[in-house]
Write an enzyme that holds these catalytic residues in place. Structure first.
Site, short mmCIF file in Angstrom:
data_model
loop_
_atom_site.label_atom_id
_atom_site.label_comp_id
_atom_site.label_asym_id
_atom_site.label_seq_id
_atom_site.Cartn_x
_atom_site.Cartn_y
_atom_site.Cartn_z
N GLY A 144 5.06 -0.30 34.95
CA GLY A 144 4.68 -0.35 33.56
C GLY A 144 3.29 -0.90 33.43
N GLY A 145 2.83 -1.03 32.18
CA GLY A 145 1.49 -1.52 31.93
C GLY A 145 1.29 -2.94 32.42
N MET A 146 2.36 -3.72 32.51
CA MET A 146 2.21 -5.12 32.88
C MET A 146 2.55 -5.41 34.33
SD MET A 146 3.36 -7.63 29.88
CE MET A 146 2.90 -8.97 30.98
N GLY A 147 3.35 -4.57 34.95
CA GLY A 147 3.72 -4.91 36.30
C GLY A 147 4.59 -3.85 36.95
N VAL A 205 8.45 -3.25 39.10
CA VAL A 205 9.79 -3.80 39.23
C VAL A 205 10.43 -3.28 40.52
CG1 VAL A 205 12.06 -4.01 38.17
CG2 VAL A 205 10.03 -3.88 36.72
N LYS A 258 10.34 -8.57 38.97
CA LYS A 258 9.17 -7.99 38.34
C LYS A 258 7.93 -8.76 38.78
CE LYS A 258 7.21 -6.71 33.90
NZ LYS A 258 7.40 -6.62 32.44
N ASP A 266 7.76 -3.26 22.41
CA ASP A 266 7.66 -2.07 23.26
C ASP A 266 9.05 -1.46 23.46
OD1 ASP A 266 6.36 -0.12 24.71
OD2 ASP A 266 6.45 -1.21 26.59
#
Length: 1021
Positions: free
Chosen positions: A91-94, A96, A113, A206
């Site tokens: 995803g945009g943040m990290g 998994v 994550k 989100d």
């Protein structure tokens, strides 16, 4: 948007994309030419383009950009007790990973994550820590649980969460070929989980199918609160960290305010839920675009196609749907829709269209107020009830009613009329239905029109039935009243029954004058039809008596209720005698209780006891009137000073109402409210606050946002917050109480005055003296006109007005007002009334301000003498007088005597109200000043710092806080800590000079401390 403006915006956007990122700021400044709104829109579009993966720089052939940097694949590596097995999501943040615990303690499969460290540096790390804290605070069966978190040896933050094996909700629904109803129930579960998060002050921001998984057993699990925004003002630091320039969301699920960088609220999640529901129902998303610019324009400025139109027209084949961008038809092909798209379209048309489109409104304030309200509308659809999103129209409510009762309607032509007999509450409906069944077709049509009227009037407008959704109720009721007068002109008995129901609904809406007109007319019709001594007439009289109570006219209510009870007692064989008599007795008891005399309270207790015995013999165990009788007994106990009994009865009353189930009962909220007032009166305000808040929440559900009962609860909450010395909060709630009271009662109503009496002291203690004078003068005018100028509440208000003048710096006016009310209290209430002790203290303080020390001492001692034989030794009046006397001693240089008196006050305050209360802190300041002058500055410093901390914690500022800092500065200076002392001393003098509310004695003392400091420090700048 205006086409010309959009064309200009589009041209600037593409012009910016042709430039290098570092050249765009100057370009936007030049092209937008001072149009801040245009510049912000272009900047938001550029950011949305970047987040969506658009090229950094646009060229005509639009060459693809290099892939975004990613973390190295860490499968097989170990983090803490876990080994990373495989990458399962990005995803945009990290990223998994699925991981397993391998430390030998026990076997466990988890999701880990990792933050995408190269994407946002330290800001991303901070956001990741925020996510960890947010998840740790959420405990819900449909939200993935955080197990632990930390940072790897190489500085990589990580979270360990339960591993959820499931499919995105849209894929699950299609794979299981869920019916429309099953999809809606699944969606409702999502709404419930989101509502829980919102109640815990977390916005997801989100929500999308890939963040909402469904396990094989059908359990919904929400993932990834990593870009949530904390709404709690107490966590402002965290909120700031997650509302930076970087947009963290999936663009095609984003709300307009996210793309336009406007504030993010719970309404943002409601919008995302609308997108999800649209996709669950149609297989497509509401908006799409082949470029980020097209997507931005669609989300922000275009209206979505109605789901029914999309499904019925085949438009969805051109739309982009599914989480992987597959055509909508791919998703739709798997769904177990009716055989033809037209059949599904018919099912979506109407209510579901309105539900989806309300959630997708561009303006956040026009969407559903909460995820819970959206879930409630889905429930209403599933149960065949009218939905809140659907405009109120005559016929729509009737159609929904018929739809819920289709079998019964089919059994007989007039079954619909019979189904609404409970709303009218009389046997007339049943008789009418039987009579109409035997009549000709024309009469049957007329009966159906009556049923339409009943459904539209009694189902729609009653807030008890619709939990406050009464937007057009007044118009509907007015139209119905006119129809009743016309259609039933030759049937006075039936007309009276219907007008009584109309009046009851007006009453529940707080429209008492409108209710009175209906009740009066119904009573007139029944007297003409049945005679004055008929039980049905007595029932009308009871309703009118209860309305008189609502109008604040208990004496009139008492006479009417006695009349009704006498008639009903005389009719042992009348229709439902125990029920009608119980209603009359309960109303009489309430009227007597509100009369507020000892004799009336004793009689009320007997009346409520009789009603309770009657109901326990004849009524069902869950009859809400049993709780009402107990509620009345609690009120009489309170009136007679039996506070423990009143408290226990109210607790039992609240428990009984809670067990009833269904929509909240008005008396449930009233009992919560009364228990709040009782505990406030008993100085247990910390226990009262949640009671008032529960009462407000219930009353808003019942009545909507504006109602007399809500104003009453707001007034109580403001009083409790003032007692808790949370004056900023008290002012906010008090202002709302005044606005609400004025709107429902008018400014000259006693209850509007009560609201001002709650707001006035809060303003006074918050240092807003001028505003307090205005508010309290308005209250005094109303109270004096309604109750008389010598009534204790009026005199008490005059004392607060004099205090407000002093707080505003109008000391001469304050002295005059105190002297006048001192004489008025003596004349009206007697020379030993405690109010006079309070006034003497205030006059003594004014004498100290004026330097009249002898007069101040005389008044302080007179106040102490008075409190000594009419109040407790630990009463606050006695403590205040002792503090003034100590200040007199200090003025005369008798510092040891002052020290002794202040310590005795401090000991009592710590034992009775607490060590950290502002009132206690004021004593600490006085004591610290004395200790400094006694040569004990270290002890003085500790007291002054404790006082400052207490003032700051309770939002007490202005001269009070300035005095504490001045005393602290003097204590520091006495210890030789001059660099610390000087700014405190100077700031205190400046603050008092700027404040109209600073007392002269405070100013003189602060200036003297600064002068002494400067005299001892010749080189000080």
């Amino acid at each position: 948007m205006d086409p010309a403006r959009w064309k200009r915006l589009e041209a600037i956007f593409f012009g910016a994309l042709e430039l290098a990122p570092e050249e765009r700021e100057a370009y936007l400044d030049r092209e937008c030419a001072g149009d801040a709104k245009l510049r912000a829109e272009v900047a938001a579009m550029l950011e949305a383009h970047r987040v969506a993966g658009g090229p950094d720089r646009w060229t005509p052939d639009d060459a693809p950009e290099e892939p975004a940097p990613r973390l190295p694949d860490r499968a097989g590596s170990r983090i803490g007790a876990y080994r990373l097995e495989e990458l399962v999501g990005r995803g945009g943040m990290g990223e998994v990973y699925r991981a397993e615990r391998v430390d030998g303690q026990y076997r466990e499969e988890v999701a880990i994550k990792l933050v995408l460290g190269t994407a946002g540096g330290e800001e991303m790390v901070r956001r990741f820590r925020v996510e960890r804290q947010i998840l740790a605070n959420l405990r819900h069966p449909n939200i993935a649980t955080l197990l632990e978190g930390g940072v790897t040896g190489d500085g990589q933050p990580y979270l360990v969460m339960e591993y959820v094996r499931g499919l995105p909700i849209t894929e699950y629904a299609d794979a299981k070929r869920l019916s429309l109803e099953a999809r809606l129930r699944l969606f409702r579960t999502v709404c419930d989980a989101v509502q829980y998060a919102h109640a815990n002050l977390v916005v997801h921001r989100d929500l999308k199918p890939s963040n909402i998984l469904v396990t094989d057993d059908g359990r919904v699990r929400l993932l990834d609160f990593g870009i949530a925004k904390l709404l709690d003002p107490g966590n402002a630091g965290l909120a700031a960290e997650i509302t930076g320039d970087t947009l963290l969301f999936t663009p095609d699920h984003a709300a307009p305010e996210q793309l336009q960088r406007r504030p993010i609220t719970t309404a943002t999640d409601v919008y995302a839920l609308g997108v999800l529901l649209y996709e669950l129902l149609t297989g497509a998303r509401p908006f799409h675009g082949t470029t980020p610019l097209e997507l931005y324009e669609a989300i922000c400025y275009r209206e979505p196609t109605r789901p029914s139109v999309l499904v019925g027209s085949g438009v969805r084949e051109a739309a982009s749907g599914g989480p992987d961008g597959a055509p909508a038809t791919a998703a739709a092909g798997a769904r177990p829709a009716p055989r033809r798209a037209r059949a599904l379209s018919r099912r979506l048309r109407g209510d579901l269209d309105h539900i989806v489109l309300m959630a997708l409104r561009k303006e956040p304030e026009r969407r559903y107020a909460s995820a819970g309200q959206l879930a409630e509308d889905v429930t209403r659809f599933l149960e065949g009830r009218p939905v809140l999103a659907r405009p109120d129209t005559l016929g729509y409510r009737a159609r929904r009613f018929i739809g819920r009762n289709r079998v019964a309607v089919g059994l007989a032509g007039l079954a619909l009329a019979s189904l609404v007999t409970g709303l009218v509450g009389t046997a007339w409906q049943a008789r009418r239905a039987r009579a109409e069944a035997a009549r000709a077709d024309a009469d049957r049509d007329r009966a159906e029109r009556v049923s339409d009227l009943l459904v539209d009037m009694f189902r729609i407008a009653d807030p008890h039935a619709t939990r406050g959704q009464t937007v057009t109720a007044r118009e509907v009721l007015a139209a119905g009243t006119a129809r009743i007068a016309q259609d039933f002109a030759d049937q006075p008995e039936q007309q009276a029954d219907l007008l009584t129901e109309i009046g009851r609904i007006y009453e529940n809406l707080g429209l008492f004058d409108d209710a009175n007109a209906q009740y009066e007319r119904a009573l007139e019709l029944r007297r003409a039809a049945y005679g004055p001594d008929d039980p049905r007439v007595a029932e009308s009289v009871t309703r009118l008596a209860w309305l008189r109570i609502q109008q604040g006219r208990p004496a009139d209510a008492e006479g009417l209720a006695r009349q009704a009870a006498a008639v009903l007692r005389a009719h042992g064989t009348a229709r439902a005698p125990h029920s009608a008599l119980a209603d009359a007795l309960l109303t009489l008891g309430d009227a007597l209780r509100l009369t507020a005399t000892p004799a009336a309270a004793d009689e009320a207790a007997g009346v409520f006891t009789e009603a309770l015995a009657l109901l326990e013999r004849h009524a069902a165990p869950d009859d809400p009137r049993i709780a009402r009788a107990m509620y009345g007994l609690a009120g009489t106990a309170h009136g007679r000073g039996e506070f423990d009994l009143a408290d226990s009865l109210l607790v039992e009353t609240i428990a009984r109402y809670a067990r009833l189930g269904g929509p909240p009962h008005p008396n449930h909220a009233a009992a919560l409210n009364d228990l709040g007032f009782l505990r406030t009166f008993r100085r247990r305000a910390a226990e009262a606050e949640p009671l008032f808040r529960q009462a407000i929440e219930l009353r808003r559900r019942i009545y909507g946002p504006v109602h007399p009962a809500i104003a009453q609860s707001l007034t109580g909450l403001a009083q409790a917050l003032s007692i808790l010395e949370r004056f900023t909060d008290a002012v906010a709630v008090g202002e709302e109480a005044v606005v609400t009271a004025d709107s429902v009662w008018g400014r000259d109503h006693l209850s509007a005055a009560e609201a001002r009496l709650a707001l006035g002291p809060a303003l006074l203690n918050a240092g807003q003296g001028e505003r307090a004078v205005q508010v309290l003068e308005e209250a005094r005018t109303t109270l004096a006109a309604r109750l008389g100028p010598d009534q204790p509440q009026v005199l008490g208000t005059r004392i607060m007005i004099a205090q407000a003048y002093a707080s505003a710096g109008r000391f001469d006016r304050a002295r005059t007002e105190f002297a006048r009310v001192f004489d008025a209290v003596g004349a009206a209430l007697g020379p030993d009334h405690p109010y006079r002790a309070h006034i003497l203290i205030e006059l003594a303080r004014l004498d100290l301000d004026a330097g009249r020390v002898d007069q101040a001492e005389a008044k302080a001692r007179a106040s102490l003498d008075l409190t000594g034989h009419v109040l407790r030794p630990d009463h606050r009046f006695a403590l205040w007088a002792t503090v003034v006397l100590a200040q007199v001693h200090a003025e005369r240089g008798r510092l040891e005597a002052a020290d002794s008196l202040l310590r005795s006050v401090l000991e009592t305050q710590r034992a009775t109200i607490g060590a950290d209360r502002p009132e206690t802190a004021r004593t600490l300041v006085a004591l610290a000043d004395v200790l400094t002058r006694l040569g004990r500055p270290e002890e003085a410093e500790a007291h002054a710092r404790a006082a400052s901390a207490a003032f700051t914690a309770h939002d007490v500022s202005g001269p009070t806080l300035a005095e504490a800092r001045s005393v602290l500065g003097a204590a520091l200076a006495a210890q030789g800590r001059r660099l610390e002392a000087e700014p405190l001393l100077r700031q205190a003098v400046d603050s008092m000079a700027a404040s109209r509310g600073a007392r002269p004695a405070q100013r003189r003392a602060a200036e003297a401390r600064l002068r002494a400091f400067l005299a001892a420090t010749p080189t000080s700048r």
